[in-house]
Enzyme design. Structure first.
Site, PDB file in Angstrom:
ATOM      1  N   ASP A 478       0.604  -1.131   0.067  1.00  0.00           N
ATOM      2  CA  ASP A 478       0.058  -0.188  -0.450  1.00  0.00           C
ATOM      3  C   ASP A 478       0.990   1.425   0.352  1.00  0.00           C
ATOM      4  OD1 ASP A 478      -2.282   1.758   0.234  1.00  0.00           O
ATOM      5  OD2 ASP A 478      -3.373   0.531   1.480  1.00  0.00           O
ATOM      6  N   ASP A 548     -10.980   2.080  -3.284  1.00  0.00           N
ATOM      7  CA  ASP A 548     -11.702   1.447  -1.412  1.00  0.00           C
ATOM      8  C   ASP A 548     -12.759   1.747  -1.684  1.00  0.00           C
ATOM      9  OD1 ASP A 548      -8.635   1.508  -0.334  1.00  0.00           O
ATOM     10  OD2 ASP A 548      -9.283   3.485   0.162  1.00  0.00           O
TER      11      ASP A 548
HETATM   12  C1  GLA Z   1      -5.680   1.606   2.365  1.00  0.00           C
HETATM   13  C2  GLA Z   1      -6.508   1.054   1.198  1.00  0.00           C
HETATM   14  C3  GLA Z   1      -7.068  -0.275   2.028  1.00  0.00           C
HETATM   15  C4  GLA Z   1      -6.873  -0.436   3.765  1.00  0.00           C
HETATM   16  C5  GLA Z   1      -6.168   0.476   4.532  1.00  0.00           C
HETATM   17  C6  GLA Z   1      -5.758  -0.115   5.340  1.00  0.00           C
HETATM   18  O1  GLA Z   1      -6.345   2.617   2.856  1.00  0.00           O
HETATM   19  O2  GLA Z   1      -6.813   1.195   0.249  1.00  0.00           O
HETATM   20  O3  GLA Z   1      -7.732  -1.510   1.666  1.00  0.00           O
HETATM   21  O4  GLA Z   1      -5.765  -1.239   3.235  1.00  0.00           O
HETATM   22  O5  GLA Z   1      -5.446   1.176   3.045  1.00  0.00           O
HETATM   23  O6  GLA Z   1      -5.265   1.416   5.755  1.00  0.00           O
END
Ligand code: GLA
Length: 738
Positions: A478, A548
């Site tokens: 990420d 997301d």
């Molecule tokens: C990002 C990712 C999510 C999750 C969060 C965790 O927003 O896109 O899928 O993994 O971080 O903090």
């Protein structure tokens, strides 16, 4: 005469066919020609010595010849021939007013750069062509290759400084592409967090449309992909030229219509705040700009790109039995939306048991397992297992996941640090910053300066240790903010801007080294959703997290936009809870499942709370998905009805490359005025073959044959049941050749 090396293949003594090689140079006319798939690309050295674009379009016959290109005549004293002649890679100098491919400043203040042809060498399916300034010893090697099956071109440049003083590169493109005067539509993708992948379609007008990221990474706001269509947008017909940049740092693509209506697309490093110092004897390599052509509309263009990505961009993992093509993605379970940061051994094991019972292949633990990570205020940078949440380390959970027949994946965010972390307390100088200035936090975190060798080594070191000590099959990598204050205070002030190149190269080198040491470990590129999806990161990442936003209705449009540029193989799509956290929309589990099944399926709901009926539905549809997944994610995608612009209906179809199987998805947004679902005229089938229809979900219309020819399904079409009406309804069918 083209210098044609022919391979003579004897089919029968009387029918000999000559296949020319893909790259030919004619010394008499000084024309370079590349042929691949249905595409021919040609450029040559004009009478002034410049490298001039000549042709990019449908494949020409091997016997067709080009005359030497001639520069454009001076249209007016305000429109020099240097600016109107479509150059392959124009230096900013002489009278150039369009986007330069290369702009430099010499140590003595001279900023005039005029690149002329020097020499060339052959390489497999392409050429390296050397240009040099008319006086100074700055050389640019243009790298060209064409992929024989798809006709996708790869272009990049290596800039070398053979002067005795450093030069500063202020602008460096990977390539410029030219299209003749005409009426064109530009397609490009924009968005924001939780709203990525909006397809924009607009007429190309005089002036310049800039698509870019100034953020240090690819960005949610714009994606480095374009498609230019002759005339109006059309899914199935018409000429389309498209391209995608392989770069995960700040990038820019400009689409420019000049005063004579010719169009140029120039892309590479973003010149904003750029200033790369090239010492004598050193070179700078640009990213690669891939580009292709299709005469079958936007759908044809994306099918070419998908196959190219599968065959030539994505990692082909050695030793996993899938060296020829990447294997379809395991169906994953991810606990993020169910537990957020509240992960612990018992809770994750409980979810893993439920996930295994559904038929999930891979269990992924998301954020919250490390350091003092209770929320997003602390812990990033401290990559030890949190001893309160996992008193015995990760092993008991991983062993349990394995015993349930799944493999194990883990979330990491290697390039970031929370100021509330041991790492930041020890190394406050490791982040991007300008000394003495505030450090802007986003999500309470700062960006580690990966360009520093100590940071590079730290990140590589902890990831290597994590993967060596634990049986981990997959990392969700990420990256949850963009850059601010991009200083690199270890460097002399004049060289600080090298960070725009050095950071991304360091990221790629960490990924490459991890792949070397742990060749089977698969990677997902995530950046708060789809903030880092590009052909650069996809050399290392097996899949991406597109957004997301997991709302199944929003996802239909996002997935539609996404697939213009990227294959459904990499498009992870989780089924999450209803009502959805973002839109507060309620949808059935079937609708959510079918929306996600258009890509690489995952489950991200709180399955602890699912009732027996929900478990049975998910189990049935995961099993059905497993059977047709290769067709969905690696087949030919046809967009039958677009979900864009508030459409009442949408539908997609994929056909396996051997045309033996096809899968159809149909979605209703909201039935109005009692309208039934349109008859779906399928595409891409073998008209002669017979295909049996099976329902995955929903019913076909009364009177639909159990089996019929490809011609029937394509001409008569597939009818839905008359009762297929309502809000947020979904149906899916498969057709198999008998
Ligand atoms: C990002 C990712 C999510 C999750 C969060 C965790 O927003 O896109 O899928 O993994 O971080 O903090």
């Amino acid at each position: 005469m083209l210098k044609t090396v022919s391979f003579l293949i004897g089919i029968a003594a009387s029918a000999m066919i000559a296949f020319p090689q893909n790259a030919n140079f004619d010394p008499a006319t000084k024309v370079f020609r590349l042929d691949g798939g249905d595409v021919t690309y040609a450029f040559g050295v004009n009478s002034r010595g410049e490298l001039q674009q000549m042709y990019w379009g449908g494949r020409l016959a091997a016997g067709d010849h080009f005359a030497q290109p001639q520069p454009m005549r001076e249209a007016a004293s305000f429109d020099s021939s240097y600016t109107t002649t479509p150059q392959e890679y124009a230096g900013w100098g002489a009278g150039l007013y369009v986007e330069p491919a290369l702009k430099v400043t010499f140590a003595d203040g001279n900023r005039d750069l005029v690149l002329h042809y020097e020499s060339y060498s052959e390489k497999p399916n392409g050429f390296d062509v050397v240009l040099k300034d008319i006086q100074r010893d700055v050389r640019v090697t243009l790298h060209y290759s064409i992929e024989p099956d798809t006709g996708v071109l790869a272009r990049s440049a290596t800039i070398e400084n053979h002067e005795s003083q450093p030069i500063t590169i202020e602008q460096a493109a990977a390539a410029a592409w030219a299209l003749p005067r005409g009426h064109y539509t530009l397609n490009y993708l924009t968005g924001r967090w939780a709203a990525e992948w909006t397809l924009n379609q607009e007429q190309i007008r005089p002036g310049e449309r800039v698509i870019e990221s100034r953020r240090g990474s690819t960005s949610h706001q714009a994606n480095p992909w374009f498609a230019v269509q002759s005339g109006e947008p059309d899914e199935n017909h018409g000429e389309v030229w498209f391209g995608a940049l392989a770069w995960s740092g700040s990038w820019r693509i400009t689409v420019e219509q000049d005063q004579l209506d010719a169009v140029r697309i120039t892309g590479g490093f973003n010149p904003f705040d750029f200033g790369y110092v090239l010492e004598p004897g050193k070179s700078l390599e640009t990213p690669v700009f891939y580009a292709g052509y299709s005469a079958s509309g936007l759908g044809g263009a994306s099918r070419v790109l998908h196959h190219f990505e599968l065959a030539h961009i994505l990692p082909h993992r050695v030793g996993t039995g899938d060296e020829a093509r990447p294997r379809p993605r395991p169906v994953i379970y991810n606990s993020w939306e169910a537990t957020e940061f509240n992960v612990n051994e018992a809770g994750q094991i409980a979810l893993a048991e439920k996930a295994a019972a559904l038929g999930v292949d891979r269990f992924v633990m998301d954020d919250g397992w490390f350091g003092q990570r209770k929320n997003d205020h602390a812990g990033l940078g401290d990559w030890y297992v949190n001893p309160e949440k996992f008193p015995h380390g990760l092993k008991p959970l991983i062993d349990k996941v394995h015993s349930l027949g799944m493999d194990f994946g883990l979330w990491v965010e290697p390039e970031m640090v929370n100021p509330d972390s041991d790492l930041y307390r020890k190394h406050p100088d490791w982040v991007l910053n300008f000394p003495g200035r505030p450090r802007s936090e986003e999500r309470n975190q700062l960006v580690l300066n990966l360009a520093r060798s100590d940071v590079h080594d730290y990140v590589l070191g902890f990831l290597d240790k994590l993967l060596t000590e634990n049986d981990i099959a997959f990392l969700k990598w990420d990256y949850n903010r963009n850059w601010s204050e991009p200083g690199w205070d270890q460097m002399p002030p004049a060289e600080e801007k090298d960070i725009y190149v050095a950071y991304t190269r360091s990221l790629y080198s960490i990924l490459a080294e991890l792949e070397r040491r742990h060749p089977k470990v698969e990677i997902e590129s995530c950046s708060g959703g789809g903030g880092r999806v590009d052909l650069g990161i996809l050399k290392y990442a097996d899949e991406v997290w597109p957004s997301d936003n997991t709302d199944p209705f929003d996802r239909l449009t996002q997935q539609d936009g996404f697939t213009y540029a990227y294959t459904p193989q990499i498009m992870m799509a989780w089924v999450t809870d209803s009502p959805h956290w973002l839109n507060h929309r309620s949808t059935s589990l079937t609708y959510r499942m079918l929306s996600s099944m258009q890509g690489s399926l995952g489950i991200g709901a709180n399955i602890d709370k699912w009732n027996d009926e929900e478990v049975a539905t998910a189990k049935r549809l995961i099993a059905a998905y497993h059977k047709v997944q290769p067709t969905i994610v690696q087949g030919n995608l046809y967009r039958l009805i677009s979900p864009r612009n508030g459409s009442e209906f949408s539908a997609t179809q994929t056909v396996s490359r051997d045309r033996k199987q096809s899968v159809v998805f149909a979605f209703i947004h909201s039935t109005q005025e009692g309208r039934g679902f349109p008859i779906l005229k399928l595409r891409g089938l073998d008209p002669e073959a017979r295909y049996a229809l099976t329902s995955i979900e929903g019913k076909a219309g009364a009177g639909t044959p159990e089996a019929a020819s490809g011609a029937w399904w394509m001409n008569h079409g597939l009818e839905m049941d008359d009762d297929f009406r309502g809000d947020f309804k979904a149906a899916a069918f498969q057709l198999d050749q008998r």
